[in-house]
Structures are given as structure tokens and as C-alpha cells.
Design a protein around this motif. Sequence first.
Motif, PDB file in Angstrom:
ATOM      1  N   GLN A 111       0.797  -1.236   0.000  1.00 42.58           N
ATOM      2  CA  GLN A 111       0.000   0.000   0.000  1.00 42.58           C
ATOM      3  C   GLN A 111       0.827   1.283   0.000  1.00 42.58           C
ATOM      4  OE1 GLN A 111      -0.925  -2.673   1.981  1.00 42.58           O
ATOM      5  NE2 GLN A 111      -3.145  -2.817   2.123  1.00 42.58           N
ATOM      6  N   ARG A 119      -8.495   5.761  -4.495  1.00 38.36           N
ATOM      7  CA  ARG A 119      -7.401   4.967  -3.949  1.00 38.36           C
ATOM      8  C   ARG A 119      -7.578   3.492  -4.308  1.00 38.36           C
ATOM      9  NH1 ARG A 119      -2.240   4.401  -3.010  1.00 38.36           N
ATOM     10  NH2 ARG A 119      -1.739   3.217  -1.133  1.00 38.36           N
ATOM     11  N   GLN A 120      -8.827   3.040  -4.363  1.00 34.65           N
ATOM     12  CA  GLN A 120      -9.091   1.658  -4.729  1.00 34.65           C
ATOM     13  C   GLN A 120      -8.565   1.345  -6.135  1.00 34.65           C
ATOM     14  OE1 GLN A 120     -11.264   3.624  -3.159  1.00 34.65           O
ATOM     15  NE2 GLN A 120     -11.416   2.516  -1.208  1.00 34.65           N
ATOM     16  N   ILE A 169      -4.744   0.957  -5.915  1.00 37.73           N
ATOM     17  CA  ILE A 169      -4.339  -0.331  -5.342  1.00 37.73           C
ATOM     18  C   ILE A 169      -4.576  -1.455  -6.345  1.00 37.73           C
ATOM     19  CG2 ILE A 169      -4.808  -2.018  -3.523  1.00 37.73           C
ATOM     20  CD1 ILE A 169      -3.259   0.404  -2.568  1.00 37.73           C
ATOM     21  N   SER A 216      -1.715  -3.904  -7.730  1.00 39.14           N
ATOM     22  CA  SER A 216      -1.888  -5.342  -7.589  1.00 39.14           C
ATOM     23  C   SER A 216      -1.761  -6.054  -8.937  1.00 39.14           C
ATOM     24  CB  SER A 216      -3.253  -5.634  -6.958  1.00 39.14           C
ATOM     25  OG  SER A 216      -3.511  -7.006  -6.882  1.00 39.14           O
ATOM     26  N   ALA A 246       1.032  -6.686   3.020  1.00 35.92           N
ATOM     27  CA  ALA A 246      -0.120  -5.778   2.937  1.00 35.92           C
ATOM     28  C   ALA A 246      -0.727  -5.578   4.314  1.00 35.92           C
ATOM     29  CB  ALA A 246      -1.168  -6.329   1.972  1.00 35.92           C
ATOM     30  N   ARG A 248      -7.177  -4.454   2.897  1.00 34.52           N
ATOM     31  CA  ARG A 248      -7.470  -3.030   2.951  1.00 34.52           C
ATOM     32  C   ARG A 248      -7.524  -2.378   1.580  1.00 34.52           C
ATOM     33  NH1 ARG A 248      -3.754   1.019   6.634  1.00 34.52           N
ATOM     34  NH2 ARG A 248      -4.924   2.933   6.333  1.00 34.52           N
ATOM     35  N   GLU A 249      -8.547  -1.591   1.345  1.00 28.01           N
ATOM     36  CA  GLU A 249      -8.687  -0.653   0.228  1.00 28.01           C
ATOM     37  C   GLU A 249      -9.056  -1.262  -1.125  1.00 28.01           C
ATOM     38  OE1 GLU A 249      -5.847   3.099   1.224  1.00 28.01           O
ATOM     39  OE2 GLU A 249      -4.825   1.229   0.834  1.00 28.01           O
ATOM     40  N   SER A 250      -8.905  -2.574  -1.273  1.00 29.63           N
ATOM     41  CA  SER A 250      -9.259  -3.096  -2.590  1.00 29.63           C
ATOM     42  C   SER A 250      -9.452  -4.602  -2.583  1.00 29.63           C
ATOM     43  CB  SER A 250      -8.162  -2.748  -3.609  1.00 29.63           C
ATOM     44  OG  SER A 250      -8.457  -3.310  -4.853  1.00 29.63           O
TER      45      SER A 250
END
Length: 452
Positions: free
Chosen positions: A325, A335-336, A339, A343, A361, A381-383
Motif C-alpha cells: 500500500q 485509492r481503490q 491499489i 496489484s 499488505a 485493505r482498500e481493494s
Amino acid sequence: MKEIKEARTEPHAIDIEMAVLGSMMSSQQALYKGLEMLTPEVFYQPNHRIIFEVIRDIAEGAAGIKRIPDLLTVKDELERRGKLEEAGGAAYLATLLEEVINPEYIEEHAKIIIEKFLYRKTIEICNKVMKECYDEKKEAEEILDEADAMLFGIRAYKLKGGFIHLKDLLRPFFEELTHIMEGRGVELPSGFHELDLLTTGFHKGDFIVIASRPAMGKTSFALNIMKNLAADFGKPVGFFSIEMPKDQIVQRLLCMESNIEMQKLRKGEITPQEFLKLSEAAERLKSAPIYIDDTPKISLQELRAKTRRACKEYNLSAVFIDFLQVIEAPKMETRQQQIAYISASLKSLAMELNIPVIALAQLSREVEKRADKRPQLADLRESGAIEQDADMVIFLFREDFYEPYTSEEGVAEIIVGKNRNGPVGTVRLGFIKEYMKFVNLSSLERGETEFL
């Protein structure tokens, strides 16, 4: 510095484009291979793009009826669309049949067309970047990020493997099976017996995520695996430490190898005997092929470039990233999305270099709100893209982090929450917090001096 401009023709191969189009209109083998590998935009000449579109639409039935796209059907469909003259006319279509090649060679010709297209797209991107650099209206870092995103985008046209005969896949399978049966173990073991039994180690081309809440020990766990791979099995490994400086990485490695408490090392409160143990540990680690990069706020572009170079220079067997991250990604709406981009890029990098890419992560705070604080895939987290892209997701959980007086003190649960190519499950390891060290629990329980 004076700018020198030279008029140059973009890379192209018109004769090969003609040969491919002619072959697609005269051979079903060439037709299906061409449709598999090519798209209209890879052709240099506009009329060739039009002809290819019509050939594709006729073959796939998009022109109203599914037929074999020979010279007559292609000519008729171009006339129906009012594009025959734009495509070069009936006479030009006939000349394409004069350039027909052996269908066996269609793949090599298609590769040349794609190669020329990639040259042109790269030139286009470079020209755009040059213009923005001369304009100086954007920050240099933003221009680099945009360039990286554009270059990554054209990788979609990179040649992909097609069908491979089963017989060509059986040999490497039995070689790997024989390797395991002879007791030499998996190719890239973690060094933890039960974990390797569950996962069969790490595999080439895999994107692996090690995730936990902060202070659970994921960096130490990754360093333990890295040390095991390099020091015990002689596998060259790279480690990107984005938030922790390399001298602290060295401290942790020395602690776990010498069994000397981290606090004593930081304070310099070590005895002559412990200093000797540190020196012996350092000697062992010297020969381990471990390569560390601690560039802060490293961009995805730089990380990929450094990994490719390191793989070439040091023949890396695996790359670790601490952590996912904090990698700098191109600016996006959310932000998603960033990420997800990171990824997907790491998975692509693993497949490109044919090595496991192991990224750490952080998990979301939702874990803390549950009575059972063992991580789940939804906690990434986040995605959700991380879960989708990863071939394996490993969670860390220590009950003694939440319950200091538990009977499970010094025990870490290694939870394989996703394993694309095998079973999921939980393995228990010993965790010696003072040494930042994970060990096989069975060895710790036996009290082997190696772990004391």
C-alpha cells in the motif's frame, strides 16, 4: 541545446500486412491464427485496418451471417458498407491474394506486425512525454507516472502464449514430481515444514500476499522466509523495504540468526560472547545472496525497472515488497483504483519474470471490531483486487497480541486464506518476539538449542 529534427517514417511492414490479410482470405488456419493474435489497430495502413475489420466481422458473424471471408465475400461486404474504395478497391483486394504465404508462417508474420505496432505506440507515447516536458506545465513526477501508465497499457499487446500440446507439459511436471519424490523438496521452500506441506512452497509466476494488522510480525515473517531461501537453500532474493531503512533490516537479520535480543543490540548492551555470536551470524549471512533496496516512496515504475534489472544481474529467485500500500502509483480517481493497478502490475511482473513476487499488505481496522480477530479475505485493505489478483494470500494472527496471558503465548497462526493451486488451512509456528524470529513449532517444543 539546439534541437535537431529529422523526418522519419514510423516503423511498419506493409508487405507483411498484405501477406497476412491475403492468407486470412485463403486459408482457415491462417484466418483463425490471425484473428487470435491481431486487432485492427495494429495495422499501419488505414485500408488494411478496414479490410481486417471486415474479415473479422464476416468470420464471427457480425456482418449478419457467418461465412468464410474469401475475396468475394470481403469485397461484397466492403461494398455494402460503402468502404470498398476506402479499402483500396477491388483490384487492390485481388493483389492481396498474390502475397499469400504458407499458413505455417502466419504466426511469425503476425508477431512482426505487432512488433512494429509496439514501436509506433512507444514513439507516440515518447513524443507526448517530450511535449509535456517542454511545456513544463506538469510536475515531472506526474509526467513519469502518466508515461508509466501508458507504457503499461500497451503491454496488453505483448505476445501471449497460445495452445501447447499436452506432451510438452508432461515432461516438466514429472521432473518436478521426481524432484519432490527424491526428497529434495520443493523448488522454493519457505523453510517452515508444515507450511511447505500445505502450499508446496512458492511457485514461479505467482503473486503472493502476506497480510496482517500492524505489529503482528509480517515483516519479520517475510525476512525469515527470505533468510531461509537465501542462507539455507542458496536462492538469490531481493527485498524492497519501502518504510524501514536497510540498517534496521540488517539488525533484524542478525538478531534472528544469532538469537540475540533486539533491544540489547540496539542499546549496545552485549557481552563478548554475544559479540562473537553476532560475528559468526554475520559470516553466515555474508554468503547469502540477499539484495536489499530501501528507496522510500518508491514508484511502481521504479520498482518494476529495478526488479527487472536485478533479475538480470543477480538471477533472483523471488522478490519481497514491504509493503504494497505504500508503493507510489499514478494518480487515479480513487485509492481503490490505484491499489488495483498496483496489484495487477505486481501479478504481471511475477508472470513476466517467472518468479514469485511476495508483497506484504496491511489489513483494515474491521478486524479489531470482531470478537474473533483472525483475518479474513474481506479484511484486505482498500481493494478487493488484491484478493482477486493474488495466487496465494497468507494471514498472520497471534492471540498473545490481544490476550497477553493466553496459553498460546509465543504461537503464531499462519492462515492460508487463499491458494489458487492448492488447499487452504492454518499452520502454527513459534514466534520468539525478542529475536524477531519465527520457527517450526515442533522444534521449539523439543527445546532444540538452535532455537533457544
